[in-house]
Design a protein around this motif. Sequence first.
Motif, mmCIF file in Angstrom:
data_model
loop_
_atom_site.group_PDB
_atom_site.id
_atom_site.type_symbol
_atom_site.label_atom_id
_atom_site.label_comp_id
_atom_site.label_asym_id
_atom_site.label_seq_id
_atom_site.Cartn_x
_atom_site.Cartn_y
_atom_site.Cartn_z
ATOM 1 N N ALA A 36 -14.429 15.954 -1.648
ATOM 2 C CA ALA A 36 -14.922 14.578 -1.582
ATOM 3 C C ALA A 36 -13.900 13.607 -2.161
ATOM 4 C CB ALA A 36 -16.254 14.453 -2.314
ATOM 5 N N GLU A 37 -13.299 13.970 -3.290
ATOM 6 C CA GLU A 37 -12.287 13.115 -3.907
ATOM 7 C C GLU A 37 -11.024 13.077 -3.068
ATOM 8 O OE1 GLU A 37 -10.036 12.618 -8.260
ATOM 9 O OE2 GLU A 37 -11.465 14.250 -7.921
ATOM 10 N N TYR A 38 -10.678 14.209 -2.478
ATOM 11 C CA TYR A 38 -9.511 14.319 -1.606
ATOM 12 C C TYR A 38 -9.598 13.321 -0.450
ATOM 13 C CZ TYR A 38 -6.348 16.860 1.660
ATOM 14 O OH TYR A 38 -5.362 17.219 2.544
ATOM 15 N N ASP A 73 -7.857 9.425 0.487
ATOM 16 C CA ASP A 73 -7.088 9.444 1.735
ATOM 17 C C ASP A 73 -5.936 10.441 1.695
ATOM 18 O OD1 ASP A 73 -8.443 7.825 3.520
ATOM 19 O OD2 ASP A 73 -7.461 5.995 2.857
ATOM 20 N N LEU A 74 -6.082 11.504 0.928
ATOM 21 C CA LEU A 74 -4.992 12.478 0.846
ATOM 22 C C LEU A 74 -4.880 13.322 2.120
ATOM 23 C CD1 LEU A 74 -5.426 13.350 -2.882
ATOM 24 C CD2 LEU A 74 -3.326 12.498 -1.834
ATOM 25 N N GLN A 75 -5.935 13.357 2.936
ATOM 26 C CA GLN A 75 -5.810 13.994 4.246
ATOM 27 C C GLN A 75 -4.945 13.149 5.167
ATOM 28 O OE1 GLN A 75 -8.278 12.097 3.439
ATOM 29 N NE2 GLN A 75 -8.937 10.938 5.217
ATOM 30 N N ARG A 76 -4.600 11.930 4.729
ATOM 31 C CA ARG A 76 -3.702 11.063 5.490
ATOM 32 C C ARG A 76 -2.316 10.977 4.834
ATOM 33 N NH1 ARG A 76 -6.189 5.725 7.951
ATOM 34 N NH2 ARG A 76 -4.395 6.150 9.310
ATOM 35 N N SER A 77 -2.046 11.834 3.861
ATOM 36 C CA SER A 77 -0.667 12.004 3.407
ATOM 37 C C SER A 77 0.091 12.784 4.471
ATOM 38 C CB SER A 77 -0.630 12.756 2.075
ATOM 39 O OG SER A 77 -1.060 14.102 2.254
ATOM 40 N N LEU A 78 1.405 12.839 4.375
ATOM 41 C CA LEU A 78 2.186 13.571 5.369
ATOM 42 C C LEU A 78 1.785 15.040 5.397
ATOM 43 C CD1 LEU A 78 4.376 14.003 7.444
ATOM 44 C CD2 LEU A 78 6.087 13.859 5.631
ATOM 45 N N GLU A 92 0.833 -1.190 0.000
ATOM 46 C CA GLU A 92 0.000 0.000 0.000
ATOM 47 C C GLU A 92 0.872 1.245 0.000
ATOM 48 O OE1 GLU A 92 -2.586 -0.274 3.338
ATOM 49 O OE2 GLU A 92 -3.740 -1.948 2.520
ATOM 50 N N ASP A 93 0.269 2.354 -0.388
ATOM 51 C CA ASP A 93 0.982 3.625 -0.454
ATOM 52 C C ASP A 93 1.380 4.053 0.961
ATOM 53 O OD1 ASP A 93 1.810 6.279 -0.770
ATOM 54 O OD2 ASP A 93 0.391 6.634 -2.393
ATOM 55 N N PRO A 94 2.679 4.213 1.243
ATOM 56 C CA PRO A 94 3.086 4.624 2.597
ATOM 57 C C PRO A 94 2.668 6.048 2.939
ATOM 58 C CG PRO A 94 4.970 4.618 1.119
ATOM 59 C CD PRO A 94 3.833 4.008 0.355
ATOM 60 N N ASN A 95 2.228 6.807 1.944
ATOM 61 C CA ASN A 95 1.831 8.195 2.175
ATOM 62 C C ASN A 95 0.317 8.332 2.311
ATOM 63 O OD1 ASN A 95 2.663 10.866 2.609
ATOM 64 N ND2 ASN A 95 2.183 11.450 0.496
ATOM 65 N N ARG A 96 -0.339 7.290 2.804
ATOM 66 C CA ARG A 96 -1.781 7.356 3.036
ATOM 67 C C ARG A 96 -2.139 6.802 4.412
ATOM 68 N NH1 ARG A 96 -0.778 9.731 -0.894
ATOM 69 N NH2 ARG A 96 -1.855 9.735 -2.921
ATOM 70 N N HIS A 97 -1.189 6.845 5.353
ATOM 71 C CA HIS A 97 -1.434 6.230 6.660
ATOM 72 C C HIS A 97 -1.155 7.163 7.829
ATOM 73 C CE1 HIS A 97 -2.131 2.304 4.894
ATOM 74 N NE2 HIS A 97 -1.029 2.449 4.183
ATOM 75 N N PHE A 98 -0.982 8.460 7.568
ATOM 76 C CA PHE A 98 -0.759 9.401 8.655
ATOM 77 C C PHE A 98 -2.074 9.649 9.397
ATOM 78 C CE2 PHE A 98 2.956 9.903 6.044
ATOM 79 C CZ PHE A 98 3.967 10.082 6.973
ATOM 80 N N PRO A 99 -2.014 10.147 10.630
ATOM 81 C CA PRO A 99 -3.219 10.196 11.459
ATOM 82 C C PRO A 99 -4.348 11.048 10.890
ATOM 83 C CG PRO A 99 -1.258 10.405 12.818
ATOM 84 C CD PRO A 99 -0.805 10.499 11.389
ATOM 85 N N ASP A 100 -5.558 10.548 11.110
ATOM 86 C CA ASP A 100 -6.799 11.250 10.792
ATOM 87 C C ASP A 100 -7.804 10.817 11.848
ATOM 88 O OD1 ASP A 100 -9.102 12.365 9.796
ATOM 89 O OD2 ASP A 100 -9.285 10.995 8.098
ATOM 90 N N ALA A 101 -8.236 11.759 12.681
ATOM 91 C CA ALA A 101 -9.113 11.413 13.800
ATOM 92 C C ALA A 101 -10.440 10.833 13.338
ATOM 93 C CB ALA A 101 -9.358 12.651 14.669
ATOM 94 N N ASP A 102 -10.825 11.104 12.089
ATOM 95 C CA ASP A 102 -12.094 10.585 11.586
ATOM 96 C C ASP A 102 -11.960 9.211 10.944
ATOM 97 O OD1 ASP A 102 -13.461 12.827 12.399
ATOM 98 O OD2 ASP A 102 -13.136 13.888 10.513
ATOM 99 N N ALA A 103 -10.730 8.709 10.805
ATOM 100 C CA ALA A 103 -10.540 7.382 10.213
ATOM 101 C C ALA A 103 -10.972 6.317 11.212
ATOM 102 C CB ALA A 103 -9.084 7.186 9.809
#
Length: 384
Positions: free
Chosen positions: A218-220, A224-229, A113-124
């Motif tokens: 919505a696409e962002y 999961d781009l809000q979970r990029s670095l 998986e993309d390592p740049n899609r796993h940073f914290p997001d409180a809504d995840a």
Amino acid sequence: MEADRRDLELGSASAAPGTVDRGWLEIADLPTGTPERLPVIVANGGAPGPTLWLTGGVHGDEATGIAVVLETMDALVADSETLTSLAGAVVAIPVVSPAGLRRNARHTYYDDEDPNRHFPDADAESARPPKLQERIDARLYEAVVGEGEAGSDPADAVAADALIDCHTAGVDSEPFAIRDRVLYGDRRSESEAGSLAADLESVVDAFGFPTLTEYPAAEYVEEDLQRSLAGAVLNEAGIPAFTAELGSHGVVDDRLVAGGVAGAFAVAVELDLLASEEVPEGVGEPAEYVDERPVDYPVRRYRGPTTDVSGLVRHRVDAGEEFVEGDALATVVSATGEPLGSVRADHDGYVVSRCEGLAVYEGDPIASLAVRDDGDLVVPRDDD
């Protein structure tokens, strides 16, 4: 006032005022009994001020981004007078994904998986415990924003006031900077989001590369781009952060390295870390290394349009070229050369890069584009 300035620590690096130190930030344990660790460079100025973070190598094949971080730090510390005049600090992690770099690959061997899609997001939401990549990303995020062990005294002073995450994009890609839309809702009010967006715009503009606004909200979130670095530092922590896309992946582009270094120093000047006359000799202006974008209206990222037929794609518009809605961007032919269809632009804009490969299947995008954008820069999290 130098008396108020103290040592800055991150991992094994500890820099006294007016000095630089290099070390390692241990981020996980490996099955071989050795730690997974990230290279760290801390440049501690001679006077108090903000902290700029530079990161690269989130994807292991994005060579130019790593080189930009390293050469920016080299230029900063080569002259002791520049370092002493620094009002604040610059913290660099040139290789965020050592597991990807070892393979010269976008993904790591932890998973596919993309390592740049796993940073914290409180809504995840997830019913399972976090995997290793999520844990690594969370630990780095804590260091950037000054939380957890990495933010305990005296290391909390390394928390970022702004962050530049250095990447590369697609084949023969034009360079650009990505400005994420600022989300509001549970994390911040619309007014607070507006102030954050203004702060973000000031550092992105200072970087001096053509700017593309990120996908619609919505696409962002769907991607999961809000979970990029950069996305997490911006939209989760509320710290101005953006992604610099520095041409093609796989090899170092020396011209864009120089442009990225110039952009990083321009951001440092914008943040008042340095006065413009204190920028090291030989560091130019970003505009010397990148072309102006060929359109004068705001643009956003767009991956598409897509082909309706499978076959071999033949592009008709090069990277950096303008088009208008309805123009033919590519044709699709069979393996025997028979025409099968054409792919036409569904927006006005310009080509950023082509998608890799010759073969396309129904529904495949054929390029990454910059298309006209009339959307808001501040949007509700649940905007659709």
